[in-house]
Enzyme design. Sequence first.
Site, PDB file in Angstrom:
ATOM      1  N   TYR A   1       0.682  -1.281   0.030  1.00 35.93           N
ATOM      2  CA  TYR A   1       0.028   0.028   0.072  1.00 35.93           C
ATOM      3  C   TYR A   1       0.943   1.173   0.044  1.00 35.93           C
ATOM      4  O   TYR A   1       0.742   2.158  -0.808  1.00 35.93           O
ATOM      5  CB  TYR A   1      -0.890   0.103   1.165  1.00 35.93           C
ATOM      6  CG  TYR A   1      -1.902   1.203   1.265  1.00 35.93           C
ATOM      7  CD1 TYR A   1      -2.893   1.149   0.614  1.00 35.93           C
ATOM      8  CD2 TYR A   1      -1.704   2.130   2.167  1.00 35.93           C
ATOM      9  CE1 TYR A   1      -4.005   2.241   0.426  1.00 35.93           C
ATOM     10  CE2 TYR A   1      -2.664   3.128   2.328  1.00 35.93           C
ATOM     11  CZ  TYR A   1      -3.782   3.283   1.518  1.00 35.93           C
ATOM     12  OH  TYR A   1      -4.646   4.243   1.614  1.00 35.93           O
TER      13      TYR A   1
HETATM   14  N1  LIG Z   1      -9.793   5.747   4.864  1.00 35.64           N
HETATM   15  C1  LIG Z   1      -8.494   6.030   5.151  1.00 35.64           C
HETATM   16  O1  LIG Z   1      -8.221   6.096   6.219  1.00 35.64           O
HETATM   17  C2  LIG Z   1      -7.615   6.504   3.964  1.00 35.64           C
HETATM   18  C3  LIG Z   1      -6.684   7.096   4.106  1.00 35.64           C
HETATM   19  C4  LIG Z   1      -5.807   7.333   3.086  1.00 35.64           C
HETATM   20  C5  LIG Z   1      -5.866   7.210   1.733  1.00 35.64           C
HETATM   21  N2  LIG Z   1      -7.303   6.562   1.549  1.00 35.64           N
HETATM   22  C6  LIG Z   1      -7.508   6.179  -0.106  1.00 35.64           C
HETATM   23  O2  LIG Z   1      -8.863   6.847  -0.115  1.00 35.64           O
HETATM   24  C7  LIG Z   1      -9.644   6.050  -1.281  1.00 35.64           C
HETATM   25  C8  LIG Z   1     -10.826   5.640  -0.621  1.00 35.64           C
HETATM   26  O3  LIG Z   1     -10.901   4.714   0.361  1.00 35.64           O
HETATM   27  P1  LIG Z   1     -12.105   4.678   1.478  1.00 35.64           P
HETATM   28  O4  LIG Z   1     -11.585   4.802   2.840  1.00 35.64           O
HETATM   29  O5  LIG Z   1     -13.235   5.468   1.120  1.00 35.64           O
HETATM   30  O6  LIG Z   1     -12.241   3.255   1.310  1.00 35.64           O
HETATM   31  P2  LIG Z   1     -13.770   2.352   1.010  1.00 35.64           P
HETATM   32  O7  LIG Z   1     -13.413   0.849   1.446  1.00 35.64           O
HETATM   33  O8  LIG Z   1     -14.766   3.044   2.116  1.00 35.64           O
HETATM   34  O9  LIG Z   1     -14.161   2.794  -0.246  1.00 35.64           O
HETATM   35  C9  LIG Z   1     -13.472   2.310  -1.335  1.00 35.64           C
HETATM   36  C10 LIG Z   1     -14.450   2.141  -2.584  1.00 35.64           C
HETATM   37  O10 LIG Z   1     -13.722   1.782  -3.746  1.00 35.64           O
HETATM   38  C11 LIG Z   1     -14.259   0.655  -4.246  1.00 35.64           C
HETATM   39  N3  LIG Z   1     -13.351  -0.198  -5.137  1.00 35.64           N
HETATM   40  C12 LIG Z   1     -12.588  -1.117  -4.560  1.00 35.64           C
HETATM   41  N4  LIG Z   1     -12.162  -1.638  -5.531  1.00 35.64           N
HETATM   42  C13 LIG Z   1     -12.296  -1.393  -6.524  1.00 35.64           C
HETATM   43  C14 LIG Z   1     -12.054  -1.686  -8.179  1.00 35.64           C
HETATM   44  N5  LIG Z   1     -11.346  -2.753  -8.348  1.00 35.64           N
HETATM   45  N6  LIG Z   1     -12.761  -0.781  -8.978  1.00 35.64           N
HETATM   46  C15 LIG Z   1     -13.815   0.013  -8.607  1.00 35.64           C
HETATM   47  N7  LIG Z   1     -13.936   0.543  -7.354  1.00 35.64           N
HETATM   48  C16 LIG Z   1     -13.372  -0.301  -6.711  1.00 35.64           C
HETATM   49  C17 LIG Z   1     -15.229  -0.118  -3.226  1.00 35.64           C
HETATM   50  O11 LIG Z   1     -16.277  -0.604  -3.791  1.00 35.64           O
HETATM   51  C18 LIG Z   1     -15.636   1.200  -2.471  1.00 35.64           C
HETATM   52  O12 LIG Z   1     -16.798   1.651  -3.011  1.00 35.64           O
HETATM   53  C19 LIG Z   1      -8.782   4.716  -1.291  1.00 35.64           C
HETATM   54  O13 LIG Z   1      -7.761   5.144  -2.530  1.00 35.64           O
HETATM   55  C20 LIG Z   1      -7.756   4.655  -0.095  1.00 35.64           C
HETATM   56  O14 LIG Z   1      -6.719   4.214  -0.288  1.00 35.64           O
HETATM   57  C21 LIG Z   1      -7.951   6.011   2.398  1.00 35.64           C
END
Ligand SMILES: NC(=O)c1ccc[n+]([C@@H]2O[C@H](COP(=O)([O-])OP(=O)(O)OC[C@H]3O[C@@H](n4cnc5c(N)ncnc54)[C@H](O)[C@@H]3O)[C@@H](O)[C@H]2O)c1
Length: 248
Positions: free
Chosen positions: A155
């Site tokens: 990641y």
């Molecule tokens: N939540 C955190 O703490 C955090 C911190 C830093 C970065 N991020 C980044 O933010 C972004 C969103 O994360 P989140 O926390 O909302 O996660 P989440 O798991 O709530 O949502 C992720 C979404 O992406 C979709 N997804 C997953 N794989 C997919 C694919 N192959 N094709 C299309 N859609 C797909 C899922 O169905 C879901 O709707 C991600 O890139 C994550 O790495 C999150």
Amino acid sequence: MLLTGKVAIVTGAARGIGAATAERFAREGAAVVIADIDIPEAERLAQSLVSAHFTAIAIKTDVSSRADIERLLHTAEERFSKIDILVNNAGIAGRAAPIEEVTDDDWEQMMSIDLRSVFYCCQAIIPHMKAHRYGRIINVASIAGKEGNPNMIPYSTAKAAVIGFTKALAKEVSHDGILVNAVSPAVIETAILEQLTPEQVQYMVNRIPMGRTGKPAEVAALITWLASEEVSFSTGHCFDISGGRATY
Ligand SMILES: NC(=O)c1ccc[n+]([C@@H]2O[C@H](COP(=O)([O-])OP(=O)(O)OC[C@H]3O[C@@H](n4cnc5c(N)ncnc54)[C@H](O)[C@@H]3O)[C@@H](O)[C@H]2O)c1
């Protein structure tokens, strides 16, 4: 309203940060394309936005598939004639594991969903944005890409690469009216945290000076600003949203 008349694609918008961003975009006047592999949830969100008199559609998309990305852009272009904004948000955290336990499959899955997807989406949309001489691209990276989190090597690697990708692409299209930026959130309260152990999440929260997790709406606010015409002289930058964890 910051996005009146704009058309935006948000990947991974069925829930979490992507859903908060899609909702905020709609409230700011944009037509929103909710692109997600989870089509029932994506359609539920699109329907609730349409019921509230906003413009939104859901398109089933696996961001790791080039064919799906091409279909996504084709369908969105056919429906709305133009695409002004792309948010590359879809992603997974993978599982928390030390390097000895990381498998080839873990590595491949992470690179294809969190990194290659950004390449596919940007490569597909750049000719369209160049032709319109306008574009705002926001890539969702992570504090893990800036600092590295132990037990999250795939990641952290993918997110660091997203930041490098953002800087390089921004320079490449800097004369085409297209701005490309990234955001790097720390721990945000979404379902993605369920992929990790409680210990791993606590490690990350302990490093946030504000002493709390972030909310999806807080990230959506920053993304919305970056997607707007308010931003005109910033490109190739990774904007921090980490409660003070990153000081750069
Ligand atoms: N939540 C955190 O703490 C955090 C911190 C830093 C970065 N991020 C980044 O933010 C972004 C969103 O994360 P989140 O926390 O909302 O996660 P989440 O798991 O709530 O949502 C992720 C979404 O992406 C979709 N997804 C997953 N794989 C997919 C694919 N192959 N094709 C299309 N859609 C797909 C899922 O169905 C879901 O709707 C991600 O890139 C994550 O790495 C999150």
